[in-house]
Design a protein around this motif. Sequence first.
Motif, short mmCIF file in Angstrom:
data_model
loop_
_atom_site.label_atom_id
_atom_site.label_comp_id
_atom_site.label_asym_id
_atom_site.label_seq_id
_atom_site.Cartn_x
_atom_site.Cartn_y
_atom_site.Cartn_z
N GLY A 78 0.91 -1.27 -0.09
CA GLY A 78 -0.07 -0.24 0.13
C GLY A 78 0.83 1.28 0.00
O GLY A 78 0.39 2.41 -0.54
N GLY A 79 2.23 1.10 0.57
CA GLY A 79 2.95 2.32 0.46
C GLY A 79 2.99 3.30 1.50
O GLY A 79 3.67 4.29 1.65
N ARG A 80 2.05 3.21 2.53
CA ARG A 80 1.76 4.21 3.50
C ARG A 80 1.55 3.53 4.92
O ARG A 80 0.61 2.68 4.79
N SER A 112 12.56 7.22 -2.36
CA SER A 112 12.38 8.33 -1.64
C SER A 112 11.13 8.01 -0.92
O SER A 112 10.30 7.18 -1.21
N PHE A 113 10.91 8.65 0.32
CA PHE A 113 9.87 8.36 0.94
C PHE A 113 9.57 9.59 1.75
O PHE A 113 10.83 10.24 2.26
N THR A 114 8.54 10.01 2.41
CA THR A 114 8.21 10.98 3.36
C THR A 114 7.97 10.66 4.71
O THR A 114 7.19 9.46 4.72
N HIS A 218 7.52 6.85 -2.41
CA HIS A 218 7.44 7.42 -3.60
C HIS A 218 8.42 6.64 -4.52
O HIS A 218 9.46 5.75 -3.96
N GLY A 219 8.20 6.85 -5.71
CA GLY A 219 9.10 6.07 -6.66
C GLY A 219 8.66 4.73 -7.14
O GLY A 219 7.51 4.31 -6.72
N ASN A 220 9.48 3.96 -7.63
CA ASN A 220 9.15 2.68 -8.49
C ASN A 220 9.54 1.40 -7.49
O ASN A 220 9.17 0.49 -7.57
#
Length: 363
Positions: A78-80, A112-114, A218-220
């Motif tokens: 899910g990425g988050r 990258s990530f926040t 973020h990103g691939n």
Amino acid sequence: MGTLRHMVFLATFLGTVTAFVHPFDVPWFNILSECRLQCPSTSPSTVSSGEFQGVTIENHFYLANDATMALAMSKDVGGRCELRHNPHWSSASLDEVRFTARLKFDPSNIESFTFMQIHAKDFAPFRSGPLLMVNWRQERDGLSDHLWASVRMDLDEVSKSKITVSLGSRPTGFFDLDVAAFNDLLQIKVNGVLKHQQSLAFWSSIQQNYFKTGTYLHGNLVGPSVVFYEQLWMKTPGSTLLKLDERTPAPAPSPSPAGPYVAFSRNADRTSSQPVEGAQVQGTIYVFVHASPEEESLIASVTFNLDGVDFRRERRAPFDLVGGSQSAANPFDASTLSAGVHTLRTKIVFEAGTVLLVDNFTV
């Protein structure tokens, strides 16, 4: 005087150490009572406010073996995985709004990530979105492995103008992030150094801002991304939740505090020692963990961190700041430190749990 000198214990009673199991068990993560967990999406919340007791989510929200809290996610899931602080606030408030965290991450398989945001709710004509995103990027503008801050510069929903500034290279190990907003001013500090400051006058009409922290990929590349927290705190106007060190005052220094404590001596054989907390030191000293033989037998490792920088890890007694032998500690030259107050964080890992000591001393 220092914060948490009372040895922010997991719990130590008659030589028995009780380990924390879930993030909410840890006293210095009491801010969770004002948060909800968004993992792997923002809605619905995975864990609602007031429901963190007894909660661990495997591979996403858990305690590491040294009582640090972890938030983790990969893009294929899910990425988050973020904590959303519930109280809302305005940047125009005269009361200081502050986010502080001591954290680290190892960005081994991500672009990258926040890991921290100031977000806003809908406010016509502005749509819900971030004022600030603090992130890590593998590469940007010719800089590798840096921290960055992206800040909105206006309320124009067409241009969505923003600036992105470097906050410096990613520190090794744990580092302190401090973000403050008050009286229409934004300040961002890393390890106590001011990295960015700007006016937020254009943002003052947004009345419902809130903090978020965790991992947002973020990103691939799939990841995972894992953020580890030693401490986490968010202060907002009108909040009644107090930080641990504010709620529990540190006791006055004692020649013999209960349980293990950090001491220093003028003698290499560690005799005639006194607690580091509150001490005035100069010249050559010998710093070590003062513990009974029974307590020493239960300790798996000791990690010393001086002024935010990991200094040394000891895996067998005696546990000395600069190493040593059974009969003598190696010296530490206090004159190498600047004049003023310094902080020594000492993490004592037992087989069944962890103790964190935070001692302030003056050179």
